[in-house]
Design an enzyme around this catalytic site. Sequence first.
Site, PDB file in Angstrom:
ATOM      1  N   GLN A 123      56.349  -0.720   2.398  1.00  0.00           N
ATOM      2  CA  GLN A 123      55.163  -0.940   3.219  1.00  0.00           C
ATOM      3  C   GLN A 123      54.750  -2.407   3.072  1.00  0.00           C
ATOM      4  O   GLN A 123      54.269  -2.810   2.025  1.00  0.00           O
ATOM      5  CB  GLN A 123      54.080   0.007   2.675  1.00  0.00           C
ATOM      6  CG  GLN A 123      52.771   0.010   3.370  1.00  0.00           C
ATOM      7  CD  GLN A 123      51.808   0.928   2.604  1.00  0.00           C
ATOM      8  OE1 GLN A 123      52.203   1.878   1.935  1.00  0.00           O
ATOM      9  NE2 GLN A 123      50.521   0.638   2.681  1.00  0.00           N
ATOM     10  N   GLY A 124      55.000  -3.212   4.114  1.00  0.00           N
ATOM     11  CA  GLY A 124      54.722  -4.653   4.037  1.00  0.00           C
ATOM     12  C   GLY A 124      53.350  -4.986   4.594  1.00  0.00           C
ATOM     13  O   GLY A 124      53.225  -5.357   5.764  1.00  0.00           O
ATOM     14  N   SER A 141      50.325  -6.438   2.225  1.00  0.00           N
ATOM     15  CA  SER A 141      49.670  -7.554   1.532  1.00  0.00           C
ATOM     16  C   SER A 141      50.480  -8.843   1.644  1.00  0.00           C
ATOM     17  O   SER A 141      51.708  -8.817   1.755  1.00  0.00           O
ATOM     18  CB  SER A 141      49.496  -7.218   0.048  1.00  0.00           C
ATOM     19  OG  SER A 141      48.664  -6.102  -0.096  1.00  0.00           O
ATOM     20  N   SER A 179      56.101  -2.587  -2.781  1.00  0.00           N
ATOM     21  CA  SER A 179      56.753  -1.703  -3.751  1.00  0.00           C
ATOM     22  C   SER A 179      58.118  -1.270  -3.243  1.00  0.00           C
ATOM     23  O   SER A 179      58.274  -0.912  -2.072  1.00  0.00           O
ATOM     24  CB  SER A 179      55.895  -0.460  -4.004  1.00  0.00           C
ATOM     25  OG  SER A 179      54.722  -0.831  -4.679  1.00  0.00           O
ATOM     26  N   GLU A 198      47.085   7.795   2.224  1.00  0.00           N
ATOM     27  CA  GLU A 198      47.270   7.304   0.861  1.00  0.00           C
ATOM     28  C   GLU A 198      46.297   7.982  -0.091  1.00  0.00           C
ATOM     29  O   GLU A 198      46.449   7.910  -1.293  1.00  0.00           O
ATOM     30  CB  GLU A 198      47.002   5.785   0.845  1.00  0.00           C
ATOM     31  CG  GLU A 198      48.146   4.985   0.310  1.00  0.00           C
ATOM     32  CD  GLU A 198      47.876   3.484   0.380  1.00  0.00           C
ATOM     33  OE1 GLU A 198      48.832   2.762   0.621  1.00  0.00           O
ATOM     34  OE2 GLU A 198      46.728   3.032   0.204  1.00  0.00           O
ATOM     35  N   SER A 226      41.181  -1.877  -3.676  1.00  0.00           N
ATOM     36  CA  SER A 226      40.609  -1.974  -5.022  1.00  0.00           C
ATOM     37  C   SER A 226      39.358  -1.112  -5.140  1.00  0.00           C
ATOM     38  O   SER A 226      38.769  -0.685  -4.145  1.00  0.00           O
ATOM     39  CB  SER A 226      40.262  -3.430  -5.330  1.00  0.00           C
ATOM     40  OG  SER A 226      39.128  -3.807  -4.562  1.00  0.00           O
ATOM     41  N   GLU A 249      36.500  -2.033  -5.818  1.00  0.00           N
ATOM     42  CA  GLU A 249      35.368  -2.689  -5.142  1.00  0.00           C
ATOM     43  C   GLU A 249      35.427  -2.455  -3.633  1.00  0.00           C
ATOM     44  O   GLU A 249      34.401  -2.217  -2.991  1.00  0.00           O
ATOM     45  CB  GLU A 249      35.373  -4.193  -5.444  1.00  0.00           C
ATOM     46  CG  GLU A 249      34.964  -4.533  -6.876  1.00  0.00           C
ATOM     47  CD  GLU A 249      35.989  -4.119  -7.922  1.00  0.00           C
ATOM     48  OE1 GLU A 249      37.197  -4.072  -7.611  1.00  0.00           O
ATOM     49  OE2 GLU A 249      35.580  -3.815  -9.060  1.00  0.00           O
TER      50      GLU A 249
END
Lengths: 384, 321
Positions: free
Chosen positions: A130-131, A133, A165, A248, A365, A367
Amino acid sequence: MDLDEFRDSLDAWLDENLDELTPVAPQDTTLDAHHDGVLDAHMAHLSKVKRMTYDAGFMRRGWPERVGGLPGSTLMRAYLGEAVQARGLAEPGLYSMTEVLAPTMIDYASPELAATMVPRLLRGDETWCQGFSEPGTGSNLAALSCKATKTDDGYLVNGQKVWTSLAQYAQRCILLTRTGDADSAHRGITALFVDVDDPGITVRPILTMHGALEFCEVFFDDVLVPFDRMLGDEGQGWGVAMDLLPFERSTSLWHRGAFLHRRFEQLLAQAPDGALDPLAVAEVGQLLYSFRARSRATQYRMASGGTLGPETSVDKVLVATIEQAVMDLALDGLGADIAGADDDISTHWRTEYLYSRSATIYGGSAEIQRNIIARRLLDLGADN
Amino acid sequence: MDREDLELFATSLRAATERHTGAALDGALDELGWVEALDADPQAAVSVLFDLQGRANVTSSALERVVASHLGIADVTGVGVVFPTLGTWDPPGSLAGDALDVTGFGLPSLSTHDATVVVVGAPADKLTVALVATADLDRQPITGVDPELGAFAVSGSGLRAADQSVVDAAAWSDALTYGRIAVAHELVGVSRTMLELARVHALERIQFGRPISQFQAVRHRLAEALIAVETADSLVSAAWDEPTPLVASVAKSVAGRSARTAARHCQQVLAGIGFTTEHDFHLYLRRFLVLDQLLGSTRSLTRAFGEQLLHERQLPHILPL
């Protein structure tokens, strides 16, 4: 086939085939040597588990028939992963990537492409990555800059991805690219399905602190992607990404909950008498039950055709909290071994303790999840 | 109840809890057929009412009725119940020959009934459910942290039971299980109002030229509170699919801890005004502190669970798909 029949026949089949499905402990799992060998073994074993469960029909249940599936509720996918994790048959993060990537292909790829590709993922013939970031685009995904330029033959991709990943194992990549102006933000993003062996793609694995070459930098240098590899329409990539994120946070988190339950019990069995504080142990047990109740409701909502949205951020926050709580408890119970012993059991705890530090970072994240909760669930208005 | 009936039922109960408290709320519940619902569809009756009762910070006899319904009492509307002293969960009565002694906790509705149920749990294999005259019980009003609740310290010695029956020893465990689920729903309701009070304040309170809801430090506190409340709500609601002593006690512990988390963050967001009696927040903080102690506190239930886990070295599987 209803869920109870599925459960009974799966449990019986897993027990019959347990020896073949159980991974052989990697010979060398230390941090400083042959680290890639461990992941190679995990990947090879995962492929075997997927192939066996696919051939026996279990892996196909709950997926659309047009992509190689068999009739059944999505609860069967949740239970299959739970049963696999409860028996320790596959590494949970690797196992559950199917749950994130296959729904995107089913919803956005052309029917022909989905029918060709999805069975390969389900059966374990292929690994996908999964590209999303980029070096300059972590939490602020809409600022991505990997460029896709329209030509007569397709899109010409130039740029870089990071934290991808399993890219070094992957045959395919679901890639987010910039097709609009540099400042087009979420409006100018397009999703492509790319063959990782295409000319112009360079993959460089990065060694994580838990000792795995799990994720990679991926460089794109004039990579030509045909138009029929577009997922959705041009400029629809943000929608593809936003629809992927709840996946996810649903089935794959249910699987992780089963994994954490098993590791928690192993900790109870392995910690020396008196090493664990009853209050601390109970709080983690209560968290595991709370997550189970929360994620179970999510599984039912998904199975009844409900849409998954920002409320799954609560599931994500919870599971990340629990993963770190279980591993913090492991540090309480087995701290000396985690710090200074090299036997297989200690090394396994050490690897998972270190990996758990990433639970509040990856997949949005802690946050960012709280930002989503504040804006979308508490209706506090836009972030500033 | 089907979906439509449930919505109608919830709407009526909401109106009742927003208008009435105490004996008046009991009257309204009787008119709405809540006791009949408790018999026919306990999940709907308990989950809806106790959540609303917590949200509105009101009292009723509902908890006594839930507990009495699991103790073999035929007419649950006719009796009060002595609860275990705050923080504990053993039956509050003891028997020496014919003489009945009791030390426990009473909700305000206790005094509205002529007869009161006292449960005696010793010896452990035997459960005695005794009915005593409420007038014979010494009832000392408790001010405590939540004077609005109107609770009593209940005691009595050498009492004579008007009626006494021996029931299955598991009945107390059942009564505790359903009582804890009910109180857990009420804790979730209390927490939801605390969060709503803080949310509204954050949107309205202007500092540095903008609503404080725009500051990430404030937003994340409110998000933290919502995560806690939703987590507890999920488990408490799921407890109806598996109403065992284990699930109920964990649900109550989680609801109590979530209320504490919500209270901490919401009070900080409410800041000065939330520390005064001019704002309603303190009423909810007070109520949660008492509810957390009722039928076993978060801490005591958590400790008991932890000792069980360390003894058995496994976490029982609950809530299958």
